[in-house]
Design an enzyme around this catalytic site. Sequence first.
Site, short mmCIF file in Angstrom:
data_model
loop_
_atom_site.label_atom_id
_atom_site.label_comp_id
_atom_site.label_asym_id
_atom_site.label_seq_id
_atom_site.Cartn_x
_atom_site.Cartn_y
_atom_site.Cartn_z
N ASN A 39 2.79 12.42 6.52
CA ASN A 39 2.51 11.31 7.42
C ASN A 39 3.15 10.01 6.93
OD1 ASN A 39 0.33 12.05 5.51
ND2 ASN A 39 -0.48 10.03 6.03
N CYS A 99 2.28 7.29 12.54
CA CYS A 99 2.83 8.50 11.92
C CYS A 99 2.68 9.69 12.87
CB CYS A 99 2.16 8.78 10.58
SG CYS A 99 0.37 9.04 10.66
N GLY A 121 -5.38 0.69 4.83
CA GLY A 121 -4.77 0.21 6.08
C GLY A 121 -4.88 1.25 7.18
N ALA A 126 -4.34 8.80 3.17
CA ALA A 126 -4.74 7.70 4.06
C ALA A 126 -5.30 6.54 3.24
CB ALA A 126 -5.77 8.19 5.07
N GLY A 127 -4.53 5.48 3.15
CA GLY A 127 -4.98 4.30 2.41
C GLY A 127 -5.90 3.44 3.26
N GLY A 150 0.82 -1.21 0.00
CA GLY A 150 0.00 0.00 0.00
C GLY A 150 0.85 1.26 0.00
#
Length: 299
Positions: free
Chosen positions: A267, A126, A161, A158-159, A12
Amino acid sequence: MKKVKAAIIGSGNIGTDLMYKLKNSKVIELNAMIGIDSESDGLKRAKEAGYEVFDNGIQAIIDNPSLADIVFDATSAKAHSYHAKILEELGKIVIDLTPAAYGPFVCPAIRNNDFLDKQNVNMITCGGQATIPIVHAINEVANVTYAEIVATISSLSAGPGTRANIDEFTITTKRGIEEIGGADKGKAIIILNPAEPPILMRDTIYCEVKDMDEVSIYEAIHKMVERVRTYVPGYSLKQEPMFDGNRVTVFLEVEGAGDYFPPYAGNLDIMTAAALKVGEEFATQIVSEKKRGVMNEAK
């Protein structure tokens, strides 16, 4: 110097950004990128870059244990809880970039080499990597009784995960504020900001202290910012610290290096840069131990 082999599990945003950082490492050789989705952008990019790719997750390490001495886990907290035991049995050094907190917390700006005897270390979050060094710096000179941090990141950075780990983020960051930062009590909040154009990562740190000394706190904060900047150049104070009675408020901004995501994704950058630094310290130790072993055999 012969490089130490490494693999990344998790293709990711964080895993892919880390892949680009490892490319320039002088002590670590990335050997494989491992995911579970053959169509993921991370695996496609890894293949294009010439790395060996696998889409069967942790099974790739089980089937090919010689792939790596160091494994970076950039999956999710739930997945790492499963991976950790397997990798431990295989004797791998594991750098966990999820909020699983299976191993001890590590923040390179605070801890030097006292984690090198551990097999699995956790990079907190992060938000933790950005804010805990400041809490620690203030606590060193003023005794922090309460610390609260708010990490605001671009929604685009923000993925899946990260989104799946919001609860783990707050719990793990809170623990890090207390255990590594030194605050008597901590609290963490994360905000995903959908603003367009995307904002840089911004962090607010609010501390209540027992022994207020504005000059010492000011100097400690600035020294810590410079220390973090040695591995995250885009880390900076948004403005000077604010003092009000026994309260200190610090405003940070983190600009990413743009290795994978654009610079607004600070992040990602602070997490992967910190993991790289920790990984390189492990790799340097492995190389030194191997050299020592060869020298002893020669005797």
